[in-house]
Motif scaffolding. Structure first.
Motif, PDB file in Angstrom:
ATOM      1  N   ALA A  76      70.883   6.324  -8.029  1.00 35.70           N
ATOM      2  CA  ALA A  76      69.497   6.083  -7.590  1.00 35.70           C
ATOM      3  C   ALA A  76      69.447   4.946  -6.575  1.00 35.70           C
ATOM      4  O   ALA A  76      68.775   5.052  -5.546  1.00 35.70           O
ATOM      5  CB  ALA A  76      68.613   5.762  -8.794  1.00 35.70           C
ATOM      6  N   ILE A  77      70.165   3.875  -6.844  1.00 36.64           N
ATOM      7  CA  ILE A  77      70.087   2.701  -5.960  1.00 36.64           C
ATOM      8  C   ILE A  77      70.773   2.987  -4.622  1.00 36.64           C
ATOM      9  O   ILE A  77      70.179   2.816  -3.559  1.00 36.64           O
ATOM     10  CB  ILE A  77      70.731   1.468  -6.618  1.00 36.64           C
ATOM     11  N   SER A 114      73.783   7.154 -13.292  1.00 41.96           N
ATOM     12  CA  SER A 114      72.442   7.494 -12.787  1.00 41.96           C
ATOM     13  C   SER A 114      71.805   6.307 -12.064  1.00 41.96           C
ATOM     14  O   SER A 114      71.119   6.480 -11.054  1.00 41.96           O
ATOM     15  CB  SER A 114      71.534   8.025 -13.903  1.00 41.96           C
ATOM     16  N   ILE A 115      72.038   5.094 -12.547  1.00 37.29           N
ATOM     17  CA  ILE A 115      71.489   3.915 -11.876  1.00 37.29           C
ATOM     18  C   ILE A 115      72.122   3.746 -10.493  1.00 37.29           C
ATOM     19  O   ILE A 115      71.431   3.534  -9.499  1.00 37.29           O
ATOM     20  CB  ILE A 115      71.733   2.651 -12.737  1.00 37.29           C
ATOM     21  N   GLY A 125      71.789   5.832  -3.383  1.00 35.52           N
ATOM     22  CA  GLY A 125      71.318   7.046  -2.704  1.00 35.52           C
ATOM     23  C   GLY A 125      69.884   6.921  -2.243  1.00 35.52           C
ATOM     24  O   GLY A 125      69.340   7.852  -1.676  1.00 35.52           O
ATOM     25  N   HIS A 126      69.242   5.765  -2.516  1.00 32.28           N
ATOM     26  CA  HIS A 126      67.822   5.570  -2.191  1.00 32.28           C
ATOM     27  C   HIS A 126      66.996   6.745  -2.721  1.00 32.28           C
ATOM     28  O   HIS A 126      66.164   7.318  -2.028  1.00 32.28           O
ATOM     29  CB  HIS A 126      67.621   5.397  -0.682  1.00 32.28           C
ATOM     30  N   LYS A 127      67.287   7.090  -3.978  1.00 35.08           N
ATOM     31  CA  LYS A 127      66.610   8.228  -4.598  1.00 35.08           C
ATOM     32  C   LYS A 127      65.786   7.760  -5.787  1.00 35.08           C
ATOM     33  O   LYS A 127      65.870   6.608  -6.210  1.00 35.08           O
ATOM     34  CB  LYS A 127      67.656   9.240  -5.089  1.00 35.08           C
ATOM     35  N   LEU A 128      65.049   8.693  -6.328  1.00 37.15           N
ATOM     36  CA  LEU A 128      64.361   8.440  -7.581  1.00 37.15           C
ATOM     37  C   LEU A 128      65.058   9.242  -8.671  1.00 37.15           C
ATOM     38  O   LEU A 128      65.478  10.371  -8.441  1.00 37.15           O
ATOM     39  CB  LEU A 128      62.903   8.886  -7.493  1.00 37.15           C
ATOM     40  N   ALA A 129      65.183   8.649  -9.837  1.00 34.79           N
ATOM     41  CA  ALA A 129      65.748   9.368 -10.975  1.00 34.79           C
ATOM     42  C   ALA A 129      64.686   9.443 -12.053  1.00 34.79           C
ATOM     43  O   ALA A 129      63.847   8.548 -12.175  1.00 34.79           O
ATOM     44  CB  ALA A 129      66.982   8.639 -11.494  1.00 34.79           C
ATOM     45  N   HIS A 183      71.929  -6.498  -9.135  1.00 36.34           N
ATOM     46  CA  HIS A 183      71.371  -6.212 -10.458  1.00 36.34           C
ATOM     47  C   HIS A 183      72.036  -7.122 -11.477  1.00 36.34           C
ATOM     48  O   HIS A 183      73.252  -7.075 -11.659  1.00 36.34           O
ATOM     49  CB  HIS A 183      71.613  -4.750 -10.837  1.00 36.34           C
TER      50      HIS A 183
END
Lengths: 130, 103
Positions: free
Chosen positions: A119-120, A115-116, A122-126, A78
């Motif tokens: 999400a990255i 939070s970023i 943890g392969h999750k959506l926030a 990033h």
């Protein structure tokens, strides 16, 4: 083994912001003050996620990104930057070459960093409400 | 044309990845949204002012302008099952009998 985050930025305040924001989380955070140091650290121990500044001494972010992705094509990087045309123009060339990366806006606060990263890695959506 | 759903996807270059995410979103909306919807794709490298105006924190981010409340979703956006859950559509049909999963 904790997931490893590498923050490459010549601004000590930014490096400290990441260290402080993530100090109580289950990640290992390392920092580098320029592109060359960042590449050395990435080579010594491969990170799971890199945050990368653009304007740095010795080796700038664009060339650092090019070398990082050449060595580790799947590594999520990033680029930390203001969303401004002058900053982003050099990245257009890399994108046209097929180099994959994402952007994270500067400035960024501790809660946003957490939070970023969650999400990255943890392969999750926030979700955030405006 | 009025749409019940209006979404903006902010990405960084990489048209293949953008296409994957757009495909996932289209798949989701085609299942769940009986009326028309509007999905716009913005490459932040080409239009940073738009990202700044929308207070985008990172790419990729999906902004749901309508229906209200306005919200921003970021992270693993090309996973249609996670999108399905986080967009308040409930469990996707294929997961109807599966245990709860972290989104």
């Amino acid at each position: 083994m904790p997931q490893r985050i590498l923050v490459i930025d010549d601004e000590e305040g930014i490096r400290d912001a990441f260290l402080l924001a993530l100090e109580n989380e289950s990640y290992e955070v390392d920092t580098a003050a320029d592109g060359l140091e960042g590449l050395e650290k990435a080579e010594a121990r491969r990170p799971d996620l890199v945050f990368l500044d653009l304007r740095m001494p010795r080796l700038d972010g664009v060339e650092t990104l090019r070398r990082l992705k050449a060595g580790y094509p799947e590594l999520p990087v990033h680029v930390l930057t203001a969303f401004h045309e002058d900053y982003l123009r050099p990245l257009q060339v890399l994108a046209a070459e097929g180099v994959e990366f994402d952007l994270t806006r500067k400035p960024i606060d501790a809660e946003q960093i957490r939070s970023i990263v969650a999400a990255i890695l943890g392969h999750k959506l926030a979700i955030r409400y405006q | 044309m009025s749409s019940e759903y209006r979404l903006i996807l902010f990405i960084t270059g990489n048209p293949e990845r953008a296409q994957r995410i757009v495909q996932a979103i289209n798949q989701l909306l085609n299942i769940r949204v009986p009326t028309s919807y509007e999905l716009e794709v913005v490459d932040v490298l080409q239009d940073p002012a738009r990202a700044e105006a929308e207070h985008i924190l990172m790419t990729p981010t999906l902004v749901i302008k309508l229906p209200a409340p306005e919200r921003r979703i970021f992270g693993d956006l090309d996973n249609v099952e996670k999108l399905y859950v986080i967009m308040d559509f409930g469990k996707p049909p294929a997961l109807a009998d599966a245990p709860e999963q972290e989104v």
